[in-house]
Design a protein around this motif. Structure first.
Motif, PDB file in Angstrom:
ATOM      1  N   LEU A 164       0.839  -1.205   0.000  1.00  0.00           N
ATOM      2  CA  LEU A 164       0.000   0.000   0.000  1.00  0.00           C
ATOM      3  C   LEU A 164       0.871   1.251   0.000  1.00  0.00           C
ATOM      4  N   ASP A 165       1.856   1.276   0.872  1.00  0.00           N
ATOM      5  CA  ASP A 165       2.700   2.474   0.998  1.00  0.00           C
ATOM      6  C   ASP A 165       3.483   2.752  -0.284  1.00  0.00           C
ATOM      7  N   ALA A 166       3.951   1.682  -0.913  1.00  0.00           N
ATOM      8  CA  ALA A 166       4.731   1.843  -2.149  1.00  0.00           C
ATOM      9  C   ALA A 166       3.862   2.384  -3.282  1.00  0.00           C
ATOM     10  N   ASN A 167       2.545   2.277  -3.123  1.00  0.00           N
ATOM     11  CA  ASN A 167       1.642   2.735  -4.193  1.00  0.00           C
ATOM     12  C   ASN A 167       0.797   3.937  -3.764  1.00  0.00           C
ATOM     13  N   ASN A 168       1.316   4.686  -2.806  1.00  0.00           N
ATOM     14  CA  ASN A 168       0.645   5.912  -2.360  1.00  0.00           C
ATOM     15  C   ASN A 168      -0.690   5.692  -1.666  1.00  0.00           C
ATOM     16  N   PHE A 169      -0.837   4.569  -1.005  1.00  0.00           N
ATOM     17  CA  PHE A 169      -2.045   4.359  -0.212  1.00  0.00           C
ATOM     18  C   PHE A 169      -1.707   4.308   1.281  1.00  0.00           C
ATOM     19  N   SER A 170      -0.902   5.273   1.702  1.00  0.00           N
ATOM     20  CA  SER A 170      -0.493   5.261   3.111  1.00  0.00           C
ATOM     21  C   SER A 170      -1.656   5.584   4.046  1.00  0.00           C
ATOM     22  N   LYS A 171      -2.737   6.141   3.505  1.00  0.00           N
ATOM     23  CA  LYS A 171      -3.890   6.451   4.368  1.00  0.00           C
ATOM     24  C   LYS A 171      -4.841   5.264   4.552  1.00  0.00           C
ATOM     25  N   THR A 172      -4.716   4.270   3.707  1.00  0.00           N
ATOM     26  CA  THR A 172      -5.616   3.114   3.818  1.00  0.00           C
ATOM     27  C   THR A 172      -5.294   2.340   5.096  1.00  0.00           C
ATOM     28  N   MET A 173      -6.333   2.103   5.883  1.00  0.00           N
ATOM     29  CA  MET A 173      -6.145   1.481   7.201  1.00  0.00           C
ATOM     30  C   MET A 173      -6.146  -0.042   7.109  1.00  0.00           C
ATOM     31  N   ILE A 174      -5.462  -0.655   8.061  1.00  0.00           N
ATOM     32  CA  ILE A 174      -5.476  -2.122   8.143  1.00  0.00           C
ATOM     33  C   ILE A 174      -6.070  -2.559   9.485  1.00  0.00           C
ATOM     34  N   LEU A 175      -7.141  -3.301   9.360  1.00  0.00           N
ATOM     35  CA  LEU A 175      -7.761  -3.948  10.523  1.00  0.00           C
ATOM     36  C   LEU A 175      -7.412  -5.425  10.422  1.00  0.00           C
ATOM     37  N   SER A 176      -6.462  -5.846  11.221  1.00  0.00           N
ATOM     38  CA  SER A 176      -6.024  -7.237  11.094  1.00  0.00           C
ATOM     39  C   SER A 176      -6.898  -8.174  11.923  1.00  0.00           C
ATOM     40  N   TYR A 177      -7.407  -9.214  11.253  1.00  0.00           N
ATOM     41  CA  TYR A 177      -7.984 -10.304  12.028  1.00  0.00           C
ATOM     42  C   TYR A 177      -6.781 -11.011  12.655  1.00  0.00           C
ATOM     43  N   SER A 178      -6.373 -10.549  13.822  1.00  0.00           N
ATOM     44  CA  SER A 178      -5.146 -11.079  14.431  1.00  0.00           C
ATOM     45  C   SER A 178      -5.386 -12.427  15.068  1.00  0.00           C
ATOM     46  N   ALA A 179      -6.427 -12.476  15.881  1.00  0.00           N
ATOM     47  CA  ALA A 179      -6.760 -13.736  16.541  1.00  0.00           C
ATOM     48  C   ALA A 179      -8.068 -14.229  15.956  1.00  0.00           C
TER      49      ALA A 179
END
Ligand code: PBG
Length: 333
Positions: free
Chosen positions: A187-202
């Protein structure tokens, strides 16, 4: 807490603070608002479609024209986040899952349309291959194995295209190793640094996902089970390791899933980390509650509010629930 000296009865009468609604409302410790709710909804091809899902009474697959109206109505009730789940016909699913990163696939068309028509809502997209996978799994299957590194390449491609089509939050639900950092970097390499990540961690390998798999048509495709990547429900410390890893890899928020039978995990994550926690009241939880109410085994819908409040009390800032529109409406009234 343990050091506090409490006065004893009769000086100490905790019922004083429960004697009427005003005082109960003043001292309550957790709240439940429409802004806490995320509505997961299933979308499908076609026009004018509102297709009931057998294992989730009251939940439907909507074609995009109908979905737009439903989302607008939900937004007017105060629900600002929707999680979209595309139902792809089984005959279109492939082993390489390449539809997942087609900018014209159902999910991506939905993103573009909804962002254009209802810009005030924020859209969450699962990052996982199961809606597109001939094998029903969240990762790519080669010789009966779910191959990790091949899968995270594919997931990063899928994530980037969802971001390009307007997804506000990407929610990797696949449980492959290394996917959060791979997606963040892509995402960052393609200029989407604002896009959020909600990780299904558990995310646990759970029997509570059946209705969802029924909705997607993936249930009968899955070879074996998802236990080689989703978590073993005997474990709790492992959830803390997963959350720690995902924070380190760049997750903005973490998810615990399923919800109600994992409140202990939510509470532990809350006590150990400083990051927004969400949980998912999944299809099986929905079906249990809805089934009990519809068959009058429970006479009141209060159980819905009580279960959602439990998520908030345990430490969640938000809850994905199929009850979201119903609850938001009740909260207004
Ligand atoms: C798949 C996914 C699942 C759910 C959300 N994303 C099912 C699964 O892992 O098989 C379950 C949600 C629900 O049951 O409501 N990536």
């Amino acid at each position: 807490m343990t050091n506090t000296k409490f006065p004893q009865f009769p000086e100490f009468r905790p019922r004083r603070l429960r004697q009427n609604k005003n005082i109960r409302d003043l001292v309550h410790e957790s709240s439940l608002n429409a802004s806490d709710l995320i509505w997961p909804l299933f979308i499908c091809e076609g026009k004018g479609v509102k297709d009931p899902i057998t294992m989730m009474p009251g939940v439907f697959r909507y074609s995009l024209d109908v979905a737009l109206k439903e989302i607008e109505a939900a937004a007017n009730l105060g629900i600002k986040f929707m999680a979209l789940f595309p139902c792809i016909p089984n005959e279109d699913k492939t082993a390489d899952c390449s539809i997942a990163w087609d900018p014209e696939n159902l999910a991506n068309r939905a993103l573009k349309l909804i962002k254009q028509e209802i810009p005030e809502v924020s859209l969450i997209l699962d990052v996982a291959l199961d809606p597109y996978n001939l094998h029903g799994h969240d990762g790519i299957v080669v010789d009966d194995e779910i191959v990790n590194d091949l899968s995270i390449d594919a997931l990063a491609r899928q994530a980037l295209v969802h971001a390009q089509c307007g997804a506000d939050i990407l929610a990797p639900s696949d449980m492959m190793d290394g996917r959060i950092s791979k997606i963040r970097k892509t995402l960052d390499a393609n200029n989407f640094s604002k896009t959020m990540i909600l990780s299904y961690s558990a995310k646990y390998a759970s029997a509570f996902y059946e209705g969802f798999r029924d909705a997607l048509g993936s249930g009968q495709l899955i070879i074996k089970d998802k236990k080689s990547y989703q978590m073993d429900y005997r474990n709790s410390d492992e959830a803390l390791r997963m959350v720690q890893r995902d924070i380190h890899e760049g997750a903005d928020m973490v998810m615990i899933k399923p919800g109600l039978v994992y409140l202990d995990i939510i509470q532990r994550v809350k006590d150990n980390f400083n990051i927004p926690i969400l949980s998912y009241q999944v299809s099986g939880e929905y079906a249990m509650i809805k089934g009990a109410i519809d068959s009058n085994l429970l006479s009141s819908d209060q159980i819905i509010f009580e279960t959602l409040q439990a998520f908030k009390r345990a430490g969640c800032c938000g809850i994905l629930t199929y009850f979201a529109p119903y609850v938001a409406k009740s909260l207004q009234g």
